[in-house]
Design a protein around this motif. Sequence first.
Motif, PDB file in Angstrom:
ATOM      1  N   ILE A  69      47.188   1.275  72.419  1.00  0.00           N
ATOM      2  CA  ILE A  69      48.428   1.204  73.191  1.00  0.00           C
ATOM      3  C   ILE A  69      48.122   1.532  74.650  1.00  0.00           C
ATOM      4  O   ILE A  69      47.455   2.522  74.944  1.00  0.00           O
ATOM      5  N   ALA A  70      48.613   0.696  75.549  1.00  0.00           N
ATOM      6  CA  ALA A  70      48.343   0.870  76.971  1.00  0.00           C
ATOM      7  C   ALA A  70      49.623   1.106  77.756  1.00  0.00           C
ATOM      8  O   ALA A  70      50.672   0.561  77.436  1.00  0.00           O
ATOM      9  N   THR A  71      49.494   1.919  78.788  1.00  0.00           N
ATOM     10  CA  THR A  71      50.534   2.097  79.795  1.00  0.00           C
ATOM     11  C   THR A  71      49.922   1.673  81.118  1.00  0.00           C
ATOM     12  O   THR A  71      48.886   2.204  81.520  1.00  0.00           O
ATOM     13  N   LEU A  72      50.537   0.703  81.774  1.00  0.00           N
ATOM     14  CA  LEU A  72      50.007   0.166  83.027  1.00  0.00           C
ATOM     15  C   LEU A  72      50.856   0.595  84.208  1.00  0.00           C
ATOM     16  O   LEU A  72      52.078   0.699  84.097  1.00  0.00           O
ATOM     17  N   SER A  73      50.204   0.811  85.335  1.00  0.00           N
ATOM     18  CA  SER A  73      50.881   1.045  86.610  1.00  0.00           C
ATOM     19  C   SER A  73      50.327   0.033  87.599  1.00  0.00           C
ATOM     20  O   SER A  73      49.112  -0.097  87.736  1.00  0.00           O
ATOM     21  N   VAL A  74      51.222  -0.683  88.264  1.00  0.00           N
ATOM     22  CA  VAL A  74      50.812  -1.716  89.210  1.00  0.00           C
ATOM     23  C   VAL A  74      51.497  -1.449  90.542  1.00  0.00           C
ATOM     24  O   VAL A  74      52.708  -1.271  90.597  1.00  0.00           O
ATOM     25  N   GLU A  75      50.702  -1.411  91.614  1.00  0.00           N
ATOM     26  CA  GLU A  75      51.240  -1.211  92.958  1.00  0.00           C
ATOM     27  C   GLU A  75      51.166  -2.542  93.695  1.00  0.00           C
ATOM     28  O   GLU A  75      50.095  -3.118  93.850  1.00  0.00           O
ATOM     29  N   ILE A  76      52.340  -3.035  94.119  1.00  0.00           N
ATOM     30  CA  ILE A  76      52.420  -4.373  94.699  1.00  0.00           C
ATOM     31  C   ILE A  76      53.159  -4.360  96.029  1.00  0.00           C
ATOM     32  O   ILE A  76      53.823  -3.400  96.382  1.00  0.00           O
ATOM     33  N   GLY A  77      53.041  -5.455  96.724  1.00  0.00           N
ATOM     34  CA  GLY A  77      53.858  -5.760  97.879  1.00  0.00           C
ATOM     35  C   GLY A  77      54.579  -7.063  97.579  1.00  0.00           C
ATOM     36  O   GLY A  77      54.080  -7.888  96.813  1.00  0.00           O
ATOM     37  N   MET A  78      55.752  -7.238  98.133  1.00  0.00           N
ATOM     38  CA  MET A  78      56.552  -8.432  97.855  1.00  0.00           C
ATOM     39  C   MET A  78      56.993  -9.066  99.162  1.00  0.00           C
ATOM     40  O   MET A  78      57.146  -8.386 100.168  1.00  0.00           O
ATOM     41  N   PRO A  79      57.225 -10.375  99.136  1.00  0.00           N
ATOM     42  CA  PRO A  79      57.773 -11.033 100.321  1.00  0.00           C
ATOM     43  C   PRO A  79      59.231 -10.627 100.504  1.00  0.00           C
ATOM     44  O   PRO A  79      59.920 -10.296  99.538  1.00  0.00           O
ATOM     45  N   TYR A  80      59.676 -10.627 101.748  1.00  0.00           N
ATOM     46  CA  TYR A  80      61.065 -10.280 102.044  1.00  0.00           C
ATOM     47  C   TYR A  80      61.752 -11.508 102.610  1.00  0.00           C
ATOM     48  O   TYR A  80      61.175 -12.177 103.446  1.00  0.00           O
ATOM     49  N   PRO A  81      62.908 -11.871 102.212  1.00  0.00           N
ATOM     50  CA  PRO A  81      63.789 -11.261 101.223  1.00  0.00           C
ATOM     51  C   PRO A  81      63.464 -11.760  99.824  1.00  0.00           C
ATOM     52  O   PRO A  81      63.090 -12.911  99.624  1.00  0.00           O
ATOM     53  N   GLN A 111      57.481  -8.220  82.514  1.00  0.00           N
ATOM     54  CA  GLN A 111      57.403  -8.957  81.253  1.00  0.00           C
ATOM     55  C   GLN A 111      56.166  -9.842  81.184  1.00  0.00           C
ATOM     56  O   GLN A 111      55.506  -9.938  80.148  1.00  0.00           O
ATOM     57  N   ARG A 112      55.850 -10.501  82.305  1.00  0.00           N
ATOM     58  CA  ARG A 112      54.687 -11.395  82.330  1.00  0.00           C
ATOM     59  C   ARG A 112      53.385 -10.614  82.164  1.00  0.00           C
ATOM     60  O   ARG A 112      52.495 -11.034  81.433  1.00  0.00           O
ATOM     61  N   ILE A 113      53.273  -9.473  82.830  1.00  0.00           N
ATOM     62  CA  ILE A 113      52.071  -8.645  82.698  1.00  0.00           C
ATOM     63  C   ILE A 113      51.943  -8.159  81.254  1.00  0.00           C
ATOM     64  O   ILE A 113      50.863  -8.238  80.658  1.00  0.00           O
ATOM     65  N   ARG A 114      53.024  -7.666  80.685  1.00  0.00           N
ATOM     66  CA  ARG A 114      52.999  -7.161  79.306  1.00  0.00           C
ATOM     67  C   ARG A 114      52.533  -8.258  78.346  1.00  0.00           C
ATOM     68  O   ARG A 114      51.649  -8.040  77.509  1.00  0.00           O
ATOM     69  N   THR A 115      53.097  -9.441  78.471  1.00  0.00           N
ATOM     70  CA  THR A 115      52.766 -10.546  77.571  1.00  0.00           C
ATOM     71  C   THR A 115      51.318 -10.997  77.727  1.00  0.00           C
ATOM     72  O   THR A 115      50.582 -11.115  76.747  1.00  0.00           O
ATOM     73  N   ARG A 116      50.895 -11.256  78.964  1.00  0.00           N
ATOM     74  CA  ARG A 116      49.549 -11.806  79.190  1.00  0.00           C
ATOM     75  C   ARG A 116      48.448 -10.802  78.860  1.00  0.00           C
ATOM     76  O   ARG A 116      47.424 -11.177  78.284  1.00  0.00           O
ATOM     77  N   VAL A 117      48.617  -9.541  79.214  1.00  0.00           N
ATOM     78  CA  VAL A 117      47.579  -8.549  78.910  1.00  0.00           C
ATOM     79  C   VAL A 117      47.436  -8.401  77.402  1.00  0.00           C
ATOM     80  O   VAL A 117      46.321  -8.338  76.884  1.00  0.00           O
ATOM     81  N   THR A 118      48.539  -8.402  76.674  1.00  0.00           N
ATOM     82  CA  THR A 118      48.477  -8.314  75.216  1.00  0.00           C
ATOM     83  C   THR A 118      47.795  -9.546  74.634  1.00  0.00           C
ATOM     84  O   THR A 118      46.943  -9.435  73.751  1.00  0.00           O
ATOM     85  N   GLU A 119      48.140 -10.746  75.138  1.00  0.00           N
ATOM     86  CA  GLU A 119      47.515 -11.982  74.655  1.00  0.00           C
ATOM     87  C   GLU A 119      46.008 -12.001  74.912  1.00  0.00           C
ATOM     88  O   GLU A 119      45.235 -12.415  74.060  1.00  0.00           O
ATOM     89  N   LEU A 120      45.595 -11.575  76.088  1.00  0.00           N
ATOM     90  CA  LEU A 120      44.199 -11.686  76.485  1.00  0.00           C
ATOM     91  C   LEU A 120      43.301 -10.583  75.933  1.00  0.00           C
ATOM     92  O   LEU A 120      42.103 -10.798  75.755  1.00  0.00           O
ATOM     93  N   THR A 121      43.852  -9.396  75.671  1.00  0.00           N
ATOM     94  CA  THR A 121      43.014  -8.273  75.261  1.00  0.00           C
ATOM     95  C   THR A 121      43.275  -7.788  73.842  1.00  0.00           C
ATOM     96  O   THR A 121      42.420  -7.127  73.263  1.00  0.00           O
ATOM     97  N   GLY A 122      44.438  -8.064  73.278  1.00  0.00           N
ATOM     98  CA  GLY A 122      44.785  -7.535  71.971  1.00  0.00           C
ATOM     99  C   GLY A 122      45.315  -6.116  72.029  1.00  0.00           C
ATOM    100  O   GLY A 122      45.635  -5.525  71.010  1.00  0.00           O
ATOM    101  N   GLU A 165      48.210  -3.496  72.849  1.00  0.00           N
ATOM    102  CA  GLU A 165      49.667  -3.501  72.967  1.00  0.00           C
ATOM    103  C   GLU A 165      50.077  -2.752  74.233  1.00  0.00           C
ATOM    104  O   GLU A 165      49.735  -1.588  74.412  1.00  0.00           O
ATOM    105  N   VAL A 166      50.793  -3.432  75.104  1.00  0.00           N
ATOM    106  CA  VAL A 166      51.264  -2.821  76.350  1.00  0.00           C
ATOM    107  C   VAL A 166      52.693  -2.341  76.116  1.00  0.00           C
ATOM    108  O   VAL A 166      53.600  -3.146  75.935  1.00  0.00           O
ATOM    109  N   ARG A 167      52.872  -1.033  76.119  1.00  0.00           N
ATOM    110  CA  ARG A 167      54.189  -0.465  75.847  1.00  0.00           C
ATOM    111  C   ARG A 167      55.010  -0.291  77.109  1.00  0.00           C
ATOM    112  O   ARG A 167      56.221  -0.351  77.078  1.00  0.00           O
ATOM    113  N   GLN A 168      54.344  -0.028  78.239  1.00  0.00           N
ATOM    114  CA  GLN A 168      55.076   0.260  79.464  1.00  0.00           C
ATOM    115  C   GLN A 168      54.312  -0.288  80.657  1.00  0.00           C
ATOM    116  O   GLN A 168      53.100  -0.180  80.723  1.00  0.00           O
TER     117      GLN A 168
END
Length: 141
Positions: free
Chosen positions: A79-91, A103-114, A116-119
Amino acid sequence: MTPQGAHALSTSEVDGRTGGDVDARGRTVLADKVIEKIASQVASDESAAGGSSGGFLGIGTHADLSARPKASVELSGNIATLSVEIGMPYPVPLRQASEALRQRIRTRVTELTGVEVRQVDIKVSWLASTGGEAGGRRRLL
C-alpha cells in the motif's frame, strides 16, 4: 528480504498465476524511487501540471510547466501513500484539476507497479500565468 525503501512483488501478484512456491519462481523488487518517478511522470504527462527547474540545492529554482513535478512515496507493504508537489497554469479550476490528477495518478501507478495507492496528496506550490497580459498585470484606465 527486500532492501529498505523497496517493494517486492511476487510473480503471482504480477500475472495472476497461483500454485507452486512463490519464492521459487522469483520476485520483482521496486525501489521507492521508481514509484516516485512513475507518479511524477504521470502527473507531467497527463495534465498541465509542472515542476521546478534550474538552481542548485533549491536556490535559484524557477517555475517550469515543462518540468516534472516532485513526488514522494511512503510504502507500507503493498500500500502506497503518494505526495506530489506541482505547479499549475493560471487560470485553472484548482479543485477539479487536482481531483482529476489525483485519480489519474492513483490509477496509472497501480496499473504500472501493482502497488495499491490509497492516498495521493497534491500540493500546488505555484501558479503560472498563461494569459496574454505580461506578468499578469492589468492596465488601469
